[in-house]
Design a protein around this motif. Structure first.
Motif, PDB file in Angstrom:
ATOM      1  N   UNK A   1      37.582  44.795  43.232  1.00  0.00           N
ATOM      2  CA  UNK A   1      36.831  43.804  43.433  1.00  0.00           C
ATOM      3  C   UNK A   1      37.123  42.515  42.447  1.00  0.00           C
ATOM      4  N   UNK A   2      37.308  42.843  41.041  1.00  0.00           N
ATOM      5  CA  UNK A   2      37.851  41.773  40.520  1.00  0.00           C
ATOM      6  C   UNK A   2      39.107  41.021  40.846  1.00  0.00           C
ATOM      7  N   UNK A   3      40.221  42.089  40.965  1.00  0.00           N
ATOM      8  CA  UNK A   3      41.435  41.511  41.361  1.00  0.00           C
ATOM      9  C   UNK A   3      41.239  40.772  42.829  1.00  0.00           C
ATOM     10  N   UNK A   4      40.470  41.135  43.558  1.00  0.00           N
ATOM     11  CA  UNK A   4      40.041  40.371  45.088  1.00  0.00           C
ATOM     12  C   UNK A   4      39.726  38.929  44.512  1.00  0.00           C
ATOM     13  N   UNK A   5      38.664  39.009  43.553  1.00  0.00           N
ATOM     14  CA  UNK A   5      38.108  37.470  43.324  1.00  0.00           C
ATOM     15  C   UNK A   5      39.140  36.750  42.619  1.00  0.00           C
ATOM     16  N   UNK A   6      39.883  37.395  41.671  1.00  0.00           N
ATOM     17  CA  UNK A   6      41.029  36.472  41.367  1.00  0.00           C
ATOM     18  C   UNK A   6      42.165  35.761  42.284  1.00  0.00           C
ATOM     19  N   UNK A   7      42.370  36.747  43.042  1.00  0.00           N
ATOM     20  CA  UNK A   7      43.142  36.401  44.046  1.00  0.00           C
ATOM     21  C   UNK A   7      42.405  35.387  45.120  1.00  0.00           C
ATOM     22  N   UNK A   8      41.394  35.506  45.469  1.00  0.00           N
ATOM     23  CA  UNK A   8      40.649  34.696  46.468  1.00  0.00           C
ATOM     24  C   UNK A   8      40.806  35.496  47.783  1.00  0.00           C
ATOM     25  N   UNK A   9      40.834  36.924  47.838  1.00  0.00           N
ATOM     26  CA  UNK A   9      40.949  37.686  49.094  1.00  0.00           C
ATOM     27  C   UNK A   9      40.304  38.701  49.151  1.00  0.00           C
ATOM     28  N   UNK A  10      40.205  39.325  50.226  1.00  0.00           N
ATOM     29  CA  UNK A  10      39.260  40.420  50.471  1.00  0.00           C
ATOM     30  C   UNK A  10      40.041  41.673  49.692  1.00  0.00           C
ATOM     31  N   UNK A  11      39.221  42.721  49.402  1.00  0.00           N
ATOM     32  CA  UNK A  11      39.572  43.863  48.560  1.00  0.00           C
ATOM     33  C   UNK A  11      40.694  44.432  49.448  1.00  0.00           C
ATOM     34  N   UNK A  12      40.655  44.616  50.921  1.00  0.00           N
ATOM     35  CA  UNK A  12      41.846  45.209  51.586  1.00  0.00           C
ATOM     36  C   UNK A  12      43.264  44.546  51.562  1.00  0.00           C
ATOM     37  N   UNK A  13      42.760  43.226  51.450  1.00  0.00           N
ATOM     38  CA  UNK A  13      44.402  42.490  51.163  1.00  0.00           C
ATOM     39  C   UNK A  13      44.872  42.674  49.966  1.00  0.00           C
ATOM     40  N   UNK A  14      44.126  43.145  48.853  1.00  0.00           N
ATOM     41  CA  UNK A  14      44.674  43.577  47.369  1.00  0.00           C
ATOM     42  C   UNK A  14      45.690  44.819  47.852  1.00  0.00           C
ATOM     43  N   UNK A  15      45.132  45.814  48.596  1.00  0.00           N
ATOM     44  CA  UNK A  15      46.041  47.051  48.940  1.00  0.00           C
ATOM     45  C   UNK A  15      47.043  46.771  49.851  1.00  0.00           C
ATOM     46  N   UNK A  16      47.121  45.468  50.339  1.00  0.00           N
ATOM     47  CA  UNK A  16      48.240  44.986  51.244  1.00  0.00           C
ATOM     48  C   UNK A  16      49.297  44.453  50.357  1.00  0.00           C
ATOM     49  N   UNK A  17      48.931  43.820  49.412  1.00  0.00           N
ATOM     50  CA  UNK A  17      49.862  43.331  48.411  1.00  0.00           C
ATOM     51  C   UNK A  17      50.636  44.662  47.710  1.00  0.00           C
ATOM     52  N   UNK A  18      49.804  45.715  47.465  1.00  0.00           N
ATOM     53  CA  UNK A  18      50.312  46.918  46.869  1.00  0.00           C
ATOM     54  C   UNK A  18      51.378  47.169  47.726  1.00  0.00           C
ATOM     55  N   UNK A  19      50.989  47.688  49.244  1.00  0.00           N
ATOM     56  CA  UNK A  19      51.945  48.248  50.065  1.00  0.00           C
ATOM     57  C   UNK A  19      53.241  47.450  50.125  1.00  0.00           C
ATOM     58  N   UNK A  20      53.124  46.171  49.888  1.00  0.00           N
ATOM     59  CA  UNK A  20      54.246  45.176  49.963  1.00  0.00           C
ATOM     60  C   UNK A  20      55.275  45.043  48.786  1.00  0.00           C
ATOM     61  N   UNK A  21      54.717  45.648  47.748  1.00  0.00           N
ATOM     62  CA  UNK A  21      55.482  45.777  46.591  1.00  0.00           C
ATOM     63  C   UNK A  21      55.101  44.689  45.512  1.00  0.00           C
ATOM     64  N   UNK A  22      54.110  43.773  45.906  1.00  0.00           N
ATOM     65  CA  UNK A  22      53.796  42.567  45.235  1.00  0.00           C
ATOM     66  C   UNK A  22      52.720  42.890  44.078  1.00  0.00           C
TER      67      UNK A  22
END
Length: 413
Positions: free
Chosen positions: A14-35
């Motif tokens: 949740x805190x990572x999503x707030x820092x990135x300005x995205x939804x929590x699901x998008x955080x895991x999309x960044x993980x799957x893309x290797x970012x």
């Protein structure tokens, strides 16, 4: 959720999503893309992230969002080519001056590394060259130069077991071998100059059966050097997209060659060549220009959206062509094309395709020779852009689609 037991501050989804300005699901999309890298927390209830890595990704995302032009066009950071309304530069150096003083290989090395290498020469290894020649020879007779270069690139890639090494020196080693391999894989038309030496000398024998002279060879070399790069043309963007996905340099060059096949990018030189040939056959350019306009076609070889006057690459080539006596008829025809069109459309000036057509027509080269010169020259620029892209985060060239289809849910048909 903070975990600083191992010396790094870790945060929850949740805190990572707030820092990135995205939804929590998008955080895991960044993980799957290797970012982003994630780690399960100590009790296995969720994932944690390195706070510094999340903050750096947020900074990059903000920079890239700011890199989009007001019109919404993608803007990519590059240190290679700067284009101004009347000139262009390679790494801050006037590109026309650089190309006028140094051979194609030296300009390529400068674009790749920022260092001038006097006397630079590229050599094709025997195994990739033999493989490339075999596949080119197996093509149907109607295969064009870009077809040959594409299959030669694929063959050279398969013959290079180190092609997946994306370290800068490895990529540069591949580039120095690939360019002469592409030239050497093309069928020989004439006896011409010896098979070794600068790329322009070897390329000449693949373009015309005429015996070369030093002025003509130097003009061909100038054309190669001027065309090394020109910022983010469509083919170059295709190369950067491939490199963003960490495709090896041969695959990135293949992407550029694929885009070059498009009629809006790579075919202009062929059209300009045919127009000049027809003007010479009919004794003047005026009726040829009239036929183009009557048919609702653009006059090839004129205009460039990035320059307010004549394309500086055309200016440099025209000046060199003046010293080739056998280029005088084609040069006069090109100038008549410009003058005839300018009487009705004063904003149109000659571009590099028209100047390249003067060279190919006057040296007895086929209509597709300009495409060959362009592709061989631009391979060096594509490698330079791939090198830049390999230093960026992976998959940053992955835009989001703007869905305009029917809204779900819909019944299964």
């Amino acid at each position: 959720m903070n975990d600083e037991a191992d010396g790094e501050r870790r945060i929850g989804t949740r805190e990572a999503a707030e820092l990135l300005g995205v939804k929590p699901a998008t955080v895991y999309a960044y993980v799957s893309r290797g970012q982003l890298a994630s780690r399960r927390d100590a009790v296995g209830r969720g994932s944690t992230f390195d706070a510094r890595e999340v903050e750096e990704l947020a900074r990059r995302s903000r920079r890239e969002a700011a890199g989009r032009s007001p019109a919404g066009e993608l803007s990519v950071r590059t240190s290679l080519t700067l284009i101004e309304p009347d000139r262009y530069y390679f790494r801050g150096v006037d590109a026309v001056e650089l190309a006028s003083r140094h051979r194609y290989e030296e300009v390529a090395e400068f674009l790749w590394t920022g260092t001038l290498v006097p006397g630079a020469r590229f050599t094709a290894p025997s195994e990739p060259l033999a493989a490339a020649r075999r596949v080119v020879a197996a093509l149907p007779e109607h295969g064009g130069p870009i077809d040959m270069l594409r299959v030669a690139t694929a063959a050279a890639a398969v013959a290079d077991p180190l092609r997946f090494d994306l370290a800068p020196e490895a990529v540069l080693g591949s580039a120095r071998c690939l360019i002469p391999t592409l030239v050497g894989a093309l069928p020989t038309i004439g006896t011409g100059h010896r098979g070794s030496g600068p790329v322009a000398w070897r390329l000449w024998r693949r373009l015309t059966a005429r015996e070369p002279d030093e002025v003509s060879l130097d003009t061909l070399d100038l054309a190669l050097a001027l065309l090394v790069d020109h910022d983010l043309a469509a083919s170059t963007l295709a190369v950067r997209v491939a490199a963003s996905a960490r495709a090896h340099p041969y695959a990135a060059v293949s992407a550029g060659l694929g885009a070059l096949e498009g009629p809006l990018h790579g075919v202009a030189g062929r059209l300009a060549h045919r127009m000049l040939t027809e003007a010479l056959e009919r004794g003047g350019a005026a009726p040829v220009v009239a036929d183009h306009l009557r048919a609702g076609r653009r006059v090839p070889g004129l205009g460039h959206r990035l320059y307010r006057g004549e394309d500086p690459r055309a200016t440099a080539l025209f000046a060199r062509l003046e010293s080739m006596p056998h280029a005088a008829p084609a040069l006069a025809a090109a100038r008549e094309v410009v003058a005839t069109t300018a009487s009705r459309q004063p904003g149109l000036h000659a571009n590099v395709d028209l100047a390249l057509a003067v060279l190919t027509v006057s040296c007895g080269m086929p209509a597709e020779a300009g495409e060959t010169v362009f592709a061989v020259a631009r391979t060096a620029g594509w490698i330079a852009h791939a090198l830049e892209e390999y230093r960026e985060r992976p998959l940053r060239m992955r835009p989001s689609g703007h869905y305009e289809g029917p809204r779900p849910p819909r019944p299964v048909p």
